[in-house]
Design an enzyme around this catalytic site. Structure first.
Site, PDB file in Angstrom:
ATOM      1  N   ASP A  31       0.822  -1.225   0.000  1.00  0.00           N
ATOM      2  CA  ASP A  31       0.000   0.000   0.000  1.00  0.00           C
ATOM      3  C   ASP A  31       0.852   1.269   0.000  1.00  0.00           C
ATOM      4  O   ASP A  31       0.440   2.305   0.518  1.00  0.00           O
ATOM      5  CB  ASP A  31      -0.952   0.018   1.212  1.00  0.00           C
ATOM      6  CG  ASP A  31      -1.744  -1.267   1.349  1.00  0.00           C
ATOM      7  OD1 ASP A  31      -2.429  -1.630   0.381  1.00  0.00           O
ATOM      8  OD2 ASP A  31      -1.659  -1.918   2.405  1.00  0.00           O
ATOM      9  N   HIS A  59      -3.849  -1.750  -6.283  1.00  0.00           N
ATOM     10  CA  HIS A  59      -3.164  -0.511  -6.667  1.00  0.00           C
ATOM     11  C   HIS A  59      -4.204   0.518  -7.093  1.00  0.00           C
ATOM     12  O   HIS A  59      -5.093   0.213  -7.887  1.00  0.00           O
ATOM     13  CB  HIS A  59      -2.191  -0.765  -7.828  1.00  0.00           C
ATOM     14  CG  HIS A  59      -1.076  -1.692  -7.480  1.00  0.00           C
ATOM     15  ND1 HIS A  59      -0.147  -2.131  -8.398  1.00  0.00           N
ATOM     16  CD2 HIS A  59      -0.738  -2.274  -6.309  1.00  0.00           C
ATOM     17  CE1 HIS A  59       0.710  -2.931  -7.797  1.00  0.00           C
ATOM     18  NE2 HIS A  59       0.365  -3.036  -6.535  1.00  0.00           N
TER      19      HIS A  59
END
EC number: 6.3.4.4
Length: 442
Positions: A31, A59
């Site tokens: 992340d 993503h």
């Protein structure tokens, strides 16, 4: 390191055929904003590749006023003149891929299938893999690892057991595929008696899938090799998950089931190591982790909650809240030793705009002794104390800064301190969600 004008001495590498192959890796626990940096570079890329993982990855890219969420597709798919490659090291859940392409095309991206090449050597993730993933997590009780329940671990397990089904099996004789599929289901039912699989319905569905994906299936090892031979190619490899979640080098057992470092690029795409020169590690200006596992700089406090709220730290794949903590140089140094980072991107610096002071973890102390390396043993890592340095915050909005010199002095000092402590030049600084909210230093 930095020159006198704070610009690192660094020249992007191109090989003798004038190719540029850049690898983007997560340098924390995921992340970090890899998708944004890939998107930034993809506008000039010929090919963007995924090399490992599955739709457990998440993503997010904000471009052209729209937000795109990726799980299996390379972020380069939104570029009109870019080929996207899903490599042999990826495990593919076809229903998830179809849903993702449908969502991306509804968001204005055209001709996804025509821009996509899928390796015929990639393994398939079936719905029963996902169901088994959830059952395995339940069995662990209090020791559960926080899996995304996307079937990634079970799919890689069948791959390692040499009973998995690959894309080339689906493209071949369907009777043979049927036989292998039934045998695989039979094995899973022996292990999980409560597993429910409508075999005939699944086979009917996969027969339809085969016809749709057939034009996109290719020997991607050969394709990439030939493209590199042609020369003048800009290729980006988009790592999924992060090096600290790597099966071998991550905080085992709280890891994913694939190789998330530089080794996974070679095995997941069939690229020789000699083709890779630029490796960009992506890290947040702080650090986050979703799911279970040790997290030495975790802030179980109002400061951690503030980072969580301002940074909107919720998982793209699961929606779970991410734990937040101060930037950890021990982690960054370890990732660098494994993957040989040529530069780093520090994202979400703007999240800390309102902080009076910021901290960086610089060392681990265990039983009164400073550790010389990142510990493999969970029992040691869970007991370490972190040594910090404290720096003054910048207390102003940096979201409109587009040059390093535009940043407040204290924000510049923070970035330069990361460079100094890690020994890695900072190439990009993220100051907002959108593609253009990025400072490129070289």
């Amino acid at each position: 390191m930095s020159s006198s004008n704070n610009q690192p001495n660094f020249a992007p590498f191109r090989d003798e055929k004038n190719n540029s192959l850049v690898v983007i890796l997560g340098a924390q626990w995921g992340d970090e904003g890899k998708g944004k940096i890939v998107d930034l570079l993809a506008s000039q890329a010929d090919i963007v590749c995924r090399c490992q993982g599955g739709n457990n990855a998440g993503h997010t890219v904000v471009a052209n006023g729209k937000t795109y969420h990726f799980h299996l597709l390379p972020s380069g798919i939104i570029q009109s003149n870019c080929t996207s490659v899903i490599g042999n090291g990826v495990v593919i859940h076809l229903p998830g891929l179809f849903a993702e392409i449908e969502a991306i095309e509804k968001n204005g991206v055209q001709d996804c299938w025509s821009k996509l090449k899928i390796s015929d050597r990639a393994h398939l993730v079936f719905d029963f893999h996902q169901e088994a993933d959830g059952l395995l997590e339940l069995e662990k009780g209090d020791s559960k690892i926080g899996t995304t329940k996307k079937g990634i671990g079970p799919a890689y397990s069948t791959k390692a057991s040499r009973v998995g089904l690959r894309v080339c099996d689906l493209m071949g004789d369907f009777e043979d595929f049927t036989k292998k599929f039934k045998n695989l289901v039979k094995g899973y039912r022996k292990r999980f008696s409560e597993l429910e699989v409508d075999v005939e319905k699944e086979l009917e569905r996969y027969k339809r899938y085969a016809d749709i994906i057939r034009p996109s299936i290719e020997d991607t090892v050969f394709f990439l090799s030939e493209e590199l031979k042609k020369g003048n190619k800009n290729i980006i490899v988009e790592g999924a998950n992060a090096v600290m979640l790597d099966l071998d080098f991550g905080t085992y057992p709280y890891v994913t089931s694939s190789s998330c470092g530089i080794g996974g690029v070679c095995t997941g795409l069939g690229l020789p190591p000699s083709t890779i020169r630029n490796v960009v590690g992506i890290c947040k200006a702080y650090i986050t982790r979703v799911g279970a596992g040790d997290f030495p700089t975790f802030l179980d406090s109002d400061i951690g909650t503030k980072l969580q709220d301002i940074g909107q730290e919720f998982g793209t794949t699961t929606g779970r809240r991410r734990r937040c903590g101060w930037l950890d140089i021990v982690v960054l140094d370890y990732v660098n030793r494994i993957s040989g980072l040529t530069s780093i991107a520090v994202t979400k610096l703007d999240v800390m705009d309102t902080f009076e002071e910021v901290k960086i973890g610089t060392a681990y102390i265990h039983n009164g002794q400073k550790l010389k390396s990142f510990p493999a043993d969970h029992s040691i890592l869970s007991e370490v104390e972190v040594e910090y340095i404290t720096m003054p915050g910048w207390k102003q909005n940096i979201s409109l800064c587009r040059k390093f010199s535009d940043l407040p002095e204290n924000a510049q000092a923070y970035i330069l301190k990361i460079e100094e402590l890690s020994g890695i030049p900072v190439q990009f600084v993220g100051v907002g969600k959108s593609r253009d909210a990025t400072i490129r230093r070289f």
